[in-house]
Design a protein around this motif. Sequence first.
Motif, PDB file in Angstrom:
ATOM      1  N   THR A  91       0.830  -1.196   0.000  1.00  0.00           N
ATOM      2  CA  THR A  91       0.000   0.000   0.000  1.00  0.00           C
ATOM      3  C   THR A  91       0.871   1.256   0.000  1.00  0.00           C
ATOM      4  O   THR A  91       0.590   2.230  -0.713  1.00  0.00           O
ATOM      5  CB  THR A  91      -0.930   0.008   1.226  1.00  0.00           C
ATOM      6  OG1 THR A  91      -1.762  -1.156   1.191  1.00  0.00           O
ATOM      7  CG2 THR A  91      -1.803   1.249   1.254  1.00  0.00           C
ATOM      8  N   VAL A  92       1.953   1.230   0.766  1.00  0.00           N
ATOM      9  CA  VAL A  92       2.889   2.354   0.775  1.00  0.00           C
ATOM     10  C   VAL A  92       3.539   2.508  -0.596  1.00  0.00           C
ATOM     11  O   VAL A  92       3.674   3.624  -1.116  1.00  0.00           O
ATOM     12  CB  VAL A  92       3.955   2.172   1.866  1.00  0.00           C
ATOM     13  CG1 VAL A  92       5.027   3.253   1.763  1.00  0.00           C
ATOM     14  CG2 VAL A  92       3.304   2.196   3.251  1.00  0.00           C
ATOM     15  N   ARG A  93       3.926   1.395  -1.219  1.00  0.00           N
ATOM     16  CA  ARG A  93       4.528   1.473  -2.553  1.00  0.00           C
ATOM     17  C   ARG A  93       3.532   1.996  -3.573  1.00  0.00           C
ATOM     18  O   ARG A  93       3.905   2.696  -4.529  1.00  0.00           O
ATOM     19  CB  ARG A  93       5.050   0.093  -2.968  1.00  0.00           C
ATOM     20  CG  ARG A  93       6.297  -0.343  -2.192  1.00  0.00           C
ATOM     21  CD  ARG A  93       7.046  -1.452  -2.903  1.00  0.00           C
ATOM     22  NE  ARG A  93       6.298  -2.702  -2.932  1.00  0.00           N
ATOM     23  CZ  ARG A  93       6.352  -3.624  -1.975  1.00  0.00           C
ATOM     24  NH1 ARG A  93       7.110  -3.420  -0.896  1.00  0.00           N
ATOM     25  NH2 ARG A  93       5.668  -4.730  -2.081  1.00  0.00           N
ATOM     26  N   GLY A 115       3.052   0.374  15.616  1.00  0.00           N
ATOM     27  CA  GLY A 115       2.921  -1.064  15.829  1.00  0.00           C
ATOM     28  C   GLY A 115       2.156  -1.769  14.745  1.00  0.00           C
ATOM     29  O   GLY A 115       1.638  -2.876  14.961  1.00  0.00           O
ATOM     30  N   ILE A 116       2.082  -1.183  13.562  1.00  0.00           N
ATOM     31  CA  ILE A 116       1.359  -1.802  12.448  1.00  0.00           C
ATOM     32  C   ILE A 116       2.361  -2.546  11.575  1.00  0.00           C
ATOM     33  O   ILE A 116       3.240  -1.922  10.958  1.00  0.00           O
ATOM     34  CB  ILE A 116       0.609  -0.740  11.625  1.00  0.00           C
ATOM     35  CG1 ILE A 116      -0.441  -0.052  12.516  1.00  0.00           C
ATOM     36  CG2 ILE A 116      -0.048  -1.363  10.403  1.00  0.00           C
ATOM     37  CD1 ILE A 116      -1.163   1.083  11.833  1.00  0.00           C
ATOM     38  N   ARG A 121      -1.606  -8.146   5.363  1.00  0.00           N
ATOM     39  CA  ARG A 121      -2.592  -7.616   4.407  1.00  0.00           C
ATOM     40  C   ARG A 121      -3.552  -6.658   5.113  1.00  0.00           C
ATOM     41  O   ARG A 121      -3.893  -6.841   6.285  1.00  0.00           O
ATOM     42  CB  ARG A 121      -3.377  -8.757   3.755  1.00  0.00           C
ATOM     43  CG  ARG A 121      -2.530  -9.623   2.840  1.00  0.00           C
ATOM     44  CD  ARG A 121      -3.399 -10.600   2.057  1.00  0.00           C
ATOM     45  NE  ARG A 121      -2.581 -11.512   1.270  1.00  0.00           N
ATOM     46  CZ  ARG A 121      -2.052 -11.195   0.091  1.00  0.00           C
ATOM     47  NH1 ARG A 121      -2.273  -9.999  -0.427  1.00  0.00           N
ATOM     48  NH2 ARG A 121      -1.311 -12.074  -0.554  1.00  0.00           N
ATOM     49  N   VAL A 122      -4.007  -5.676   4.377  1.00  0.00           N
ATOM     50  CA  VAL A 122      -4.915  -4.680   4.925  1.00  0.00           C
ATOM     51  C   VAL A 122      -6.179  -5.333   5.484  1.00  0.00           C
ATOM     52  O   VAL A 122      -6.717  -4.892   6.510  1.00  0.00           O
ATOM     53  CB  VAL A 122      -5.271  -3.646   3.838  1.00  0.00           C
ATOM     54  CG1 VAL A 122      -6.418  -2.746   4.279  1.00  0.00           C
ATOM     55  CG2 VAL A 122      -4.040  -2.803   3.489  1.00  0.00           C
ATOM     56  N   GLN A 132      -5.380   4.245  10.709  1.00  0.00           N
ATOM     57  CA  GLN A 132      -4.019   4.748  10.834  1.00  0.00           C
ATOM     58  C   GLN A 132      -3.258   4.640   9.519  1.00  0.00           C
ATOM     59  O   GLN A 132      -2.477   5.535   9.164  1.00  0.00           O
ATOM     60  CB  GLN A 132      -3.267   3.987  11.937  1.00  0.00           C
ATOM     61  CG  GLN A 132      -3.759   4.271  13.351  1.00  0.00           C
ATOM     62  CD  GLN A 132      -3.293   5.615  13.876  1.00  0.00           C
ATOM     63  OE1 GLN A 132      -2.922   6.513  13.114  1.00  0.00           O
ATOM     64  NE2 GLN A 132      -3.326   5.784  15.187  1.00  0.00           N
ATOM     65  N   VAL A 133      -3.473   3.567   8.781  1.00  0.00           N
ATOM     66  CA  VAL A 133      -2.813   3.419   7.481  1.00  0.00           C
ATOM     67  C   VAL A 133      -3.296   4.497   6.514  1.00  0.00           C
ATOM     68  O   VAL A 133      -2.501   5.140   5.816  1.00  0.00           O
ATOM     69  CB  VAL A 133      -3.059   2.013   6.898  1.00  0.00           C
ATOM     70  CG1 VAL A 133      -2.535   1.927   5.463  1.00  0.00           C
ATOM     71  CG2 VAL A 133      -2.391   0.945   7.761  1.00  0.00           C
TER      72      VAL A 133
END
Length: 290
Positions: A91-93, A115-116, A121-122, A132-133
């Motif tokens: 997801t960040v990529r 702490g994630i 997987r989401v 938070q994501v």
Amino acid sequence: MLDAIGLGKRYGRRRWGLRDCSFTVPAGRVAALVGANGAGKTTLLRLAAGLVRPTEGEIRVGGVPAARAVSRVAYVGQAKPLYSGLTVAETVRFGVATNPAFDAAGTSARLRALGIPLDVRVSRLSGGQRTQVALALALGKRADVVLLDEPMADLDPLARVALLGELMATVEERGCTVLVSSHALTELSDVCDSLLLMNDGALQVVGAIDDLVTGHRVLVGPAEAYSGSARVGAHAVVSAQTTLRQATVLVRVRGTAFDPRWAVHEVSLTDVVLGYLRNPVAAGVAGVAA
């Protein structure tokens, strides 16, 4: 940085979700967007994010129509949509691939600090973790304007405090503008410097929170001291609650003279907001959320 002129959005032929909305939020401000459910807050945020087009008027980001400024805006809606099949790292990529200025290192570091796990997987995350994501992605975009629709609804009290602290740090570091919708008035008053209050699809109050708080007072006195008029002495009545013996009146002050029958009390942001929500026709400050 964010300004609207005569902004309106109609759904279907007759129902207006927002109408005749004009305001300005300068760069570097953190503005609270408040109002009852259905007041038009989400419609306003979606218009500012360029996700829907106005029926009338316009909203601009840095002088550019919002629909053409999506690269300068980060938006987190109430649903906080994410691709459930991706891991957090993927997801960040994805954020990097779709936003040239995306801060991948900072976003990953923030998620680790929370702490994630990045390899999960989401779909396996809790509601609060998914929030938070989504928030980390929005801040990682390094946008000029950050729009947050009820971002704290799924967060525990400690996570709320951490989020608000990060918003303040982000504004201080980058000078971005934040517009955050929330019912958590006490928490908003600690970090927001401006208020936009909506009522029934219209913008009722706009102004600096400090000015709004210092410019209002609650008067408590005998019931016979309040006649039900729009003014108490020189002071404009926002809302009033009365019993057989006592009247409690929120007023917008003008001058320092008060009838001695009234006990005069300072107010909080919550007092101001609730007072205007109780009386949708009360006229508020309008213009620049300075």
